[in-house]
Design an enzyme around this catalytic site. Structure first.
Site, PDB file in Angstrom:
ATOM      1  N   GLU A  13      58.882  26.988  52.428  1.00 52.38           N
ATOM      2  CA  GLU A  13      58.313  27.113  53.767  1.00 52.38           C
ATOM      3  C   GLU A  13      57.668  25.796  54.199  1.00 52.38           C
ATOM      4  O   GLU A  13      56.941  25.169  53.434  1.00 52.38           O
ATOM      5  CB  GLU A  13      57.280  28.237  53.759  1.00 52.38           C
ATOM      6  CG  GLU A  13      56.711  28.593  55.115  1.00 52.38           C
ATOM      7  CD  GLU A  13      55.803  29.817  55.058  1.00 52.38           C
ATOM      8  OE1 GLU A  13      55.442  30.336  56.125  1.00 52.38           O
ATOM      9  OE2 GLU A  13      55.447  30.260  53.943  1.00 52.38           O
ATOM     10  N   LYS A  39      59.267  32.322  62.404  1.00 52.12           N
ATOM     11  CA  LYS A  39      58.642  33.369  61.588  1.00 52.12           C
ATOM     12  C   LYS A  39      58.137  34.481  62.490  1.00 52.12           C
ATOM     13  O   LYS A  39      57.511  34.229  63.525  1.00 52.12           O
ATOM     14  CB  LYS A  39      57.494  32.778  60.766  1.00 52.12           C
ATOM     15  CG  LYS A  39      56.975  33.679  59.665  1.00 52.12           C
ATOM     16  CD  LYS A  39      56.011  32.919  58.752  1.00 52.12           C
ATOM     17  CE  LYS A  39      55.560  33.757  57.577  1.00 52.12           C
ATOM     18  NZ  LYS A  39      54.679  32.992  56.647  1.00 52.12           N
ATOM     19  N   CYS A  44      58.522  33.999  53.732  1.00 51.12           N
ATOM     20  CA  CYS A  44      57.325  34.284  52.939  1.00 51.12           C
ATOM     21  C   CYS A  44      56.777  35.695  53.167  1.00 51.12           C
ATOM     22  O   CYS A  44      57.306  36.663  52.645  1.00 51.12           O
ATOM     23  CB  CYS A  44      56.258  33.228  53.202  1.00 51.12           C
ATOM     24  SG  CYS A  44      54.986  33.172  51.902  1.00 51.12           S
ATOM     25  N   SER A 102      28.819  21.347  27.617  1.00 47.81           N
ATOM     26  CA  SER A 102      27.580  21.936  27.115  1.00 47.81           C
ATOM     27  C   SER A 102      27.742  22.665  25.793  1.00 47.81           C
ATOM     28  O   SER A 102      26.748  23.035  25.168  1.00 47.81           O
ATOM     29  CB  SER A 102      27.031  22.924  28.153  1.00 47.81           C
ATOM     30  OG  SER A 102      27.869  24.070  28.234  1.00 47.81           O
TER      31      SER A 102
END
Length: 706
Positions: A45, A114, A175, A355
């Site tokens: 896309e 789209k 999509c 840490s």
């Protein structure tokens, strides 16, 4: 009779606004597709400009440069004799659309906008694009002059249409249309479309990949057909990582697929399939349409995807696709994201305050996993990866010998000790750094902390004390925060100058290591060492991070992780009491990390406010907590969440891996200033608690009703 078709789809590592690089990768994919015998090539896309342009879509430059790249593609000899399907933004009648442009031999066949937009979670497509809402309607699109000069066309079809070749019919989905309950492939399949294509920019989340596979298998199980899926790959400019997974399916079976995570910038998947298999499958399923059916608008082209002499051409058969486990996804997705960010940022490596706890150790292990991927790519002959590695280490002759050796070149860790730190955490950090191979430093911050407190005392005449030494809550919190913030300042100082001190060029990116659960409650200091350049674990839960470390301990034989996993999570910002920890993370937060994961999903995914969350949790936790205790947990969470929500406005950009991320910059658009009393909501909870019988959980019947 020709009936076998060879088709290609791909995953491309496109980068927003990188028009040169994007065009190069598109042409490379077309070249590979043709070399594999394909007659149709599908790409991701918005591949021409990159999916993540965001508000750059408003700029006329983005539209202009997209057409300039399209012109380059049309003119290239590489694109001849193959149908090319590319994605770009297009303005039609002064309205901006997210489109597929399908062309063949210097002629544009059609432009398909789209129709169903992605507009939730991380996606804001309705901000930049309008959906094409005119079903089966096609208009004329007037091409820009630069394109007319190449194609000889003034106008081309624009709208909801499909492509009809001499041997089959091809229809487009883009999509989110696949994920919609009224997906276009449903009606297209019923109208005789045999090949469906889907061009996506679908991001990675833990445990998500199977959903795509299931949707595509389902789409072709119901009424048959061939489905091509293309996807973006990599980080194209923000928190998301697009994880590829290009695939080809037929009649409910996947027959070819690409990698979910890879450092390859161009991956092309090609499959040869028999159209007669689709027709035979549909023969007993499909019925003629009733009157009133609105057929697809077909754009005819004088081109065949099949060859009359293809009888001996072998076709691809169904395959099993073993998807990654969550801990494997953590080892791959964030690692690939870090690599894209590092090589595109121009920096020379990473610096991590280590840490000795689960979070920072997870970040360190992800960097090691990145180095594993890099070494494997170099060994496999990936020239681009080797070139990028050499550029990062500023040595054109360098070739990495092992992940550990490469870590020593590009990864610096530091343990920042204070008077409240324990020898155990220092040793764990040092041991893990040695096993990973990072360049490690021990830094004591006490002088810096005392210097800052000295300035405060000089101005006010007072010296704050920890709670353990008789101080109040405000003093105790301020003394913790100053330690945390000093660590951030020192992390950036060493990131900028540690390579300089070693006589090497460049600077380092500072890595953060706050997990998604800590962000949810705000259990970190604003502008402490969680404030970094990027954070690969900011979208991952503590529970998943522990599983990931267990996976790393076994895979890489990192014995240091055993002690790290066994130690209680603590910030070590308060003095110890009688040689023991006076502070643990879960005690400070008032809930466990596993409880936070449940709450986080209810808040974001189930969209629960305080009252509805309470109503759900009294059933979920009925075996361990009474309704009164559940009410206390819910109230405590929402107080913490609302008091600390402002911290999300400055949270370090984090890899998005979890669907309940509280990141307010893109994903979780809620206020950051709240009425922290939640008076109405908490009152409703109290009313509900008062109506539950005193037996507590026993007052809930087996059906879960009150």
């Amino acid at each position: 009779m020709g009936r076998k078709v060879t088709l290609s789809t791909c995953s491309l590592n496109q980068w927003a606004l990188d028009f040169d690089g994007n065009a190069e990768r598109i042409l490379k994919s077309i070249e590979i597709a043709k070399a594999n015998g394909a007659k149709y090539r599908l790409g991701p896309e918005l591949e021409i400009c990159g999916y993540g342009c965001a508000d750059h879509f408003y700029e006329s430059d983005t539209l202009l440069h997209s057409f300039e790249v399209l012109k380059t593609l049309l003119e290239s000899p590489t694109t001849q004799d193959i149908i090319c399907d590319v994605g770009m933004p297009i303005m039609h009648h002064n309205v901006r659309y997210n489109c597929r442009v399908i062309f063949l031999n210097r002629k544009i066949l059609l432009i398909r906008p789209k129709m169903l937009m992605a507009n939730h979670g991380n996606y804001r497509e309705m901000r930049w694009f309008s959906p094409w809402s005119r079903l089966r309607h096609v208009e004329e699109y007037f091409l820009p002059r630069m394109i007319q000069e190449v194609t000889g066309q003034d106008t081309v079809p624009f709208g909801d249409c499909v492509l009809s070749t001499k041997d089959t019919c091809i229809g487009t989905e883009i999509c989110a249309e696949l994920w919609n309950p009224n997906s276009p492939h449903i009606q297209m399949g019923l109208d005789g479309v045999e090949i469906f294509t889907n061009s996506s920019a679908s991001h990675h989340e833990l445990r998500k990949a199977h959903q795509r596979v299931d949707l595509i298998k389902s789409a072709t199980t119901k009424s048959g057909g061939i489905y091509l899926y293309a996807n973006q790959r990599g980080c194209d400019g923000d928190r998301l990582y697009y994880d590829g997974c290009a695939m080809v399916a037929i009649n409910g079976d996947v027959v070819a697929h690409g990698a979910q995570f890879s450092l390859d910038e161009v991956e092309v998947i090609t499959a040869t399939l028999d159209l007669e298999d689709v027709r035979s499958y549909r023969g007993e399923l499909c019925q003629p349409h009733k009157d009133g059916h609105n057929p697809c608008h077909r754009i005819k082209t004088d081109f065949s995807l099949s060859d009359p002499d293809d009888v001996y051409l072998p076709t691809h058969q169904p395959i099993h696709w073993p998807l990654h486990k969550p801990e494997e996804e953590i080892s791959l997705g964030p690692a690939c994201w870090l690599w894209d960010y590092l090589r595109r940022s121009g920096q020379s490596g990473f610096l991590l305050p280590l840490s000795g706890g689960v979070d920072s150790s997870s970040t360190a292990c992800i960097v090691h996993c990145m180095c594993v991927l890099l070494c494997q790519a170099v060994e496999d002959g990936n020239i681009q990866v080797l070139k990028d590695v050499r550029h990062i280490v500023a040595d054109e002759e360098y070739t990495p010998q092992s992940p550990k050796e490469l870590c020593g070149r590009i990864f610096t860790t530091c343990y920042m000790a204070s008077e409240n730190s324990s020898q155990e955490t220092c040793s764990r950090a040092q041991e893990l750094a040695a096993q990973i191979g990072s360049t490690h430093m021990n830094i004591n911050i006490d002088a810096a902390v005392k210097g800052i407190l000295g300035i405060f005392s000089l101005v006010t005449g007072r010296w704050p004390q920890f709670r353990a030494n008789g101080g109040g809550r405000r003093e105790n919190l301020a003394l913790q925060n100053i330690q945390a913030r000093v660590r951030m300042v020192l992390a950036y100082l060493f990131a900028q100058l540690s390579l300089w001190a070693r006589g090497k060029p460049g600077g380092l990116l500072v890595l953060g290591s706050a997990n998604v659960d800590e962000s949810l409650t705000g259990y970190f200091t604003k502008y402490d060492c969680s404030s970094a350049d990027i954070n690969p674990i900011g979208g991952i839960s503590k529970t998943d991070l522990k599983s990931f470390l267990a996976y790393c301990a076994e895979r890489f034989q990192f014995s240091a992780l055993t002690g790290i996993l066994a130690a209680p999570p603590t910030a070590e910002l308060e003095p110890q009491t009688d040689g023991k920890l006076s502070q643990t993370d879960e005690a400070d937060m008032g809930m466990t990390y596993s409880e936070l994961s449940v709450i986080g999903r209810l808040r974001k995914i189930s969209k629960c406010g305080p009252y509805s969350m309470f109503c759900k949790l009294i059933h979920i936790w009925r075996d361990v907590l009474s309704p009164t205790e559940v009410a206390q947990k819910v109230k405590h969470f929402f107080r913490m969440y609302s008091v600390n929500r402002h911290k999300m406005t400055t949270v370090t950009p984090s890899y998005h891996a979890e669907s309940y991320s509280p990141d307010d910059n893109r994903f979780d658009l809620r206020p950051f200033l709240y009425n922290t009393r939640w008076s109405w909501q908490f009152r409703r909870i109290d009313q509900q608690v008062s109506q539950i019988p005193s037996a507590g959980a026993a007052g809930l019947d087996q059906r879960g009703s009150v």
